[in-house]
Design an enzyme around this catalytic site. Structure first.
Site, PDB file in Angstrom:
ATOM      1  N   ASP A 176       0.853  -1.187   0.000  1.00 54.18           N
ATOM      2  CA  ASP A 176       0.000   0.000   0.000  1.00 54.18           C
ATOM      3  C   ASP A 176       0.890   1.238   0.000  1.00 54.18           C
ATOM      4  OD1 ASP A 176      -1.560   2.237   1.586  1.00 54.18           O
ATOM      5  OD2 ASP A 176      -3.077   0.840   0.830  1.00 54.18           O
ATOM      6  N   ASN A 184      -2.411  13.017  -5.228  1.00 51.50           N
ATOM      7  CA  ASN A 184      -3.485  13.409  -6.134  1.00 51.50           C
ATOM      8  C   ASN A 184      -4.031  14.789  -5.800  1.00 51.50           C
ATOM      9  OD1 ASN A 184      -3.535  11.140  -7.783  1.00 51.50           O
ATOM     10  ND2 ASN A 184      -4.963  10.023  -6.473  1.00 51.50           N
ATOM     11  N   HIS A 189      -4.354  14.134 -10.625  1.00 52.71           N
ATOM     12  CA  HIS A 189      -4.393  12.698 -10.904  1.00 52.71           C
ATOM     13  C   HIS A 189      -3.355  12.230 -11.934  1.00 52.71           C
ATOM     14  CE1 HIS A 189      -7.826  11.483  -8.447  1.00 52.71           C
ATOM     15  NE2 HIS A 189      -8.309  12.700  -8.686  1.00 52.71           N
ATOM     16  N   ASP A 193      -1.111   9.032 -11.285  1.00 55.03           N
ATOM     17  CA  ASP A 193      -0.998   7.902 -12.216  1.00 55.03           C
ATOM     18  C   ASP A 193       0.459   7.562 -12.488  1.00 55.03           C
ATOM     19  OD1 ASP A 193      -3.730   7.799 -12.360  1.00 55.03           O
ATOM     20  OD2 ASP A 193      -3.888   8.705 -14.348  1.00 55.03           O
ATOM     21  N   GLU A 219      -4.377   2.513  -4.669  1.00 63.06           N
ATOM     22  CA  GLU A 219      -2.938   2.380  -4.426  1.00 63.06           C
ATOM     23  C   GLU A 219      -2.589   1.088  -3.713  1.00 63.06           C
ATOM     24  OE1 GLU A 219      -4.579   4.763  -0.887  1.00 63.06           O
ATOM     25  OE2 GLU A 219      -5.082   4.334  -2.968  1.00 63.06           O
ATOM     26  N   ARG A 239      12.829  -5.283  -0.729  1.00 61.07           N
ATOM     27  CA  ARG A 239      13.423  -4.754  -1.979  1.00 61.07           C
ATOM     28  C   ARG A 239      12.472  -3.757  -2.636  1.00 61.07           C
ATOM     29  NH1 ARG A 239      14.695 -10.228  -3.091  1.00 61.07           N
ATOM     30  NH2 ARG A 239      13.185 -10.262  -4.810  1.00 61.07           N
TER      31      ARG A 239
END
Length: 249
Positions: A176, A184, A189, A193, A219, A239
């Site tokens: 997350d 945003n 947006h 993106d 997300e 990682r």
């Protein structure tokens, strides 16, 4: 929907050995692997392990005729989208209408006109490729090109069942992006993106070929790691965390 290999398979279902010999010989130069079943029951048994790109189905067979086979195929969610070309010695419209209403895409009468049969077969194979492409795209997230939630919802129960059956470890990394809404709200947006796409590339780069990376929505992401214990899964997650942490947008 079945996935196709480099050389698609054609399943011929006909109770006549002569028809099998004829079509195997006449179609040997076509880009297909011809498989044969001499009865509806044999064909349905084969379809448990074989996924053909298209099916040539004779209507006039004993015990289980082609209509019953076709009806069974179309009621099966895994087989229902395989294009079926019906074969029949009857040229009347009644059988044609019945077969097409049951889901056949084409109808060829015996004795065969081979150029016509080849053309109809090629059309069925094109349709099979298009359906496979649509099915694949339906399970790919349009923004990140990772697998989408629909794919994850089908994959995860299957992987859990396999892990239980074979006694193998299974891990899932749930990812997350913190404070993503702020990106945003502050930059718009399009910027959000770009962050999601960059994060997806990092996930795809760090995941192994056997892992499946998915975007669950917004997300939220997940990576399904088959035959992987918690320690290995933690290394992958670390990682990815380091990778996104090193990015400057």
């Amino acid at each position: 929907m079945c996935s196709e290999e480099s050389k698609p398979k054609l399943l011929l279902i006909d109770d006549s050995i002569d028809v099998h010999r004829l079509l195997s010989a006449r179609l040997k130069h076509e880009p297909v692997e011809v498989l044969g079943a001499c009865s509806g029951a044999e064909a349905l048994e084969m379809l448990k392990t074989v996924c053909p790109a298209t099916i040539l189905l004779d209507l006039d067979m004993p015990v289980m005729d082609g209509f019953e086979v076709l009806r069974t195929l179309k009621e099966d969610s895994k087989l229902g989208n395989i294009p079926v070309v019906v074969l029949s010695g009857l040229a009347g419209s009644e059988d044609k209408v019945a077969a097409i209403e049951l889901g056949a895409i084409d109808y060829v009468t015996k004795p065969f006109d081979m150029p016509e049969l080849r053309a109809r077969l090629r059309s069925a194979l094109r349709l099979s490729r298009l359906l496979a492409l649509l099915a694949e795209r339906a399970e790919v997230d349009g923004l990140t090109a990772l697998a989408n939630r629909a794919h994850f919802d089908k994959l995860w129960p299957t992987r859990v069942a396999e892990a239980d059956r074979y006694g193998q470890p299974l891990s899932i990394a749930v990812l997350d992006l913190d404070h993503f809404k702020r990106v945003n709200d502050t930059y718009g947006h399009p910027a959000g993106d770009e962050v999601l796409q960059t994060f997806a590339r990092i996930v795809a780069k760090e995941a192994r070929k056997t892992d499946v990376a998915c975007r669950l929505g917004g997300e939220e992401f997940a990576v399904v790691l088959g035959n992987t214990g918690p320690d290995e899964a933690k290394l992958l997650a670390e990682r990815i965390r380091v990778g996104i942490g090193s990015m400057a947008f």
